[in-house]
Scaffold this active site. Sequence first.
Site, PDB file in Angstrom:
ATOM      1  N   ASN A   1      37.538  32.192  44.768  1.00  0.00           N
ATOM      2  CA  ASN A   1      37.707  33.382  45.588  1.00  0.00           C
ATOM      3  C   ASN A   1      37.631  32.912  47.040  1.00  0.00           C
ATOM      4  OD1 ASN A   1      37.117  35.626  47.297  1.00  0.00           O
ATOM      5  ND2 ASN A   1      36.421  36.813  45.544  1.00  0.00           N
TER       6      ASN A   1
ATOM      7  N   GLU B   1      41.132  37.241  46.033  1.00  0.00           N
ATOM      8  CA  GLU B   1      40.947  37.816  47.365  1.00  0.00           C
ATOM      9  C   GLU B   1      41.760  37.060  48.418  1.00  0.00           C
ATOM     10  OE1 GLU B   1      37.554  40.357  48.821  1.00  0.00           O
ATOM     11  OE2 GLU B   1      36.459  38.764  47.779  1.00  0.00           O
TER      12      GLU B   1
ATOM     13  N   ASN C   1      32.796  39.300  39.042  1.00  0.00           N
ATOM     14  CA  ASN C   1      31.867  40.275  39.612  1.00  0.00           C
ATOM     15  C   ASN C   1      30.805  40.717  38.615  1.00  0.00           C
ATOM     16  OD1 ASN C   1      32.098  40.925  42.444  1.00  0.00           O
ATOM     17  ND2 ASN C   1      34.201  41.553  42.028  1.00  0.00           N
TER      18      ASN C   1
ATOM     19  N   ASP D   1      31.801  33.567  39.271  1.00  0.00           N
ATOM     20  CA  ASP D   1      33.112  32.940  39.086  1.00  0.00           C
ATOM     21  C   ASP D   1      33.072  32.067  37.836  1.00  0.00           C
ATOM     22  OD1 ASP D   1      34.447  33.493  41.970  1.00  0.00           O
ATOM     23  OD2 ASP D   1      32.307  33.050  42.180  1.00  0.00           O
TER      24      ASP D   1
ATOM     25  N   HIS E   1      32.242  32.540  48.331  1.00  0.00           N
ATOM     26  CA  HIS E   1      32.341  31.927  47.006  1.00  0.00           C
ATOM     27  C   HIS E   1      32.686  30.449  47.156  1.00  0.00           C
ATOM     28  CE1 HIS E   1      32.722  35.746  44.549  1.00  0.00           C
ATOM     29  NE2 HIS E   1      32.983  36.203  45.763  1.00  0.00           N
TER      30      HIS E   1
END
Length: 255
Positions: free
Chosen positions: A7, A34, A148, A217, A247
Site C-alpha cells: 500500500n 491506494e 484492513n 497487509d 505501510h
Amino acid sequence: MKIASWNVNSIRARQDRLIAWLGKARPDIICLQETKAVDDAFPLAAIRASGYEALFWGQKAYNGVAILGRGPVRALARGFNDGEDDLGARFLLAEACGVLVASVYVPNGREVGTEHYAAKLAWLGRLRRFLDREVEGTIPLALCGDWNITPDDRDVWDPEGHRDSIHCHPEERAALEHLMAYGLVDTLRLYDQSPGLYSWWDYRELGFVKDRGMRLDLVLASKPLAVRCTAAGIDREERKGKGASDHTPVWAEFA
C-alpha cells in the site's frame, strides 16, 4: 518467483521510493494499493523504464489498485462484476508469470457498527462469492493487498486495547476466515509464528518509533501455490526515512 504487495499511499508521492525498491527487491510481481491517481496520471513510463509492465485501476485522491509484472500482465477482472457498487477502485485480477494474482484493497470500515463497517463485511463476502464463481480452486492464485484486518492477536501491538475495535473485531476476523476457507494460506505464517510482525504503523504519535503497529497487509496463496512457497516476509526497512508510506512491502517467494 517473488510476489509482493505494498500500500503505497499515493503512487505519485511514493514513485521514487517504489522505483528504488523495485530495483533493490526485484519482485516478479508486485500488487499496489491506494495509488490515489486517475489512470491518465499513473506513471506508466517510469514503471516500464524500471522493467515492469502494469495493469491499473485508479481514481482521484482515493483507493486505486495496480499489478506490476516483469513480463505481460493480462487483465481478467476489474471489480466483482456482480452488479453491486464496487466502493471504488479496489480489486484487480490478472494473469502474470503463469499464476493468477489479485491486488486487493479492502474497505477500512471506519468504525464498528456503522454503515461503512457493514459495507466492509459485505465486500469481503462478495469477494468470496467472486472466487467461488470465477476462479477454479485448483489454479495457482495469489491474493495480495491491504486487508484492513489483523488476522489474530499476534498481529496487533495492543490486543486487549483493540479487542472490539476496527481492524481487530471478531466479526472482521471471521469474515477473513470465511474468505480463506476458499482454500487460501497466509504465506507469512508458513515461516514465522511470532507476534509483533507488523506491516502498518500510524503516522501519528510516533507509531513506528514506538512499534505500535498492525499486520494489515497479506499475501494469501491458494493451496496449489502455497505448496510452492519457499519464503515470506515483511520489508520493515522501507517504512523508515522521509516520505515513507504508513505501510511497508510484504512478500512471498515460490519455487
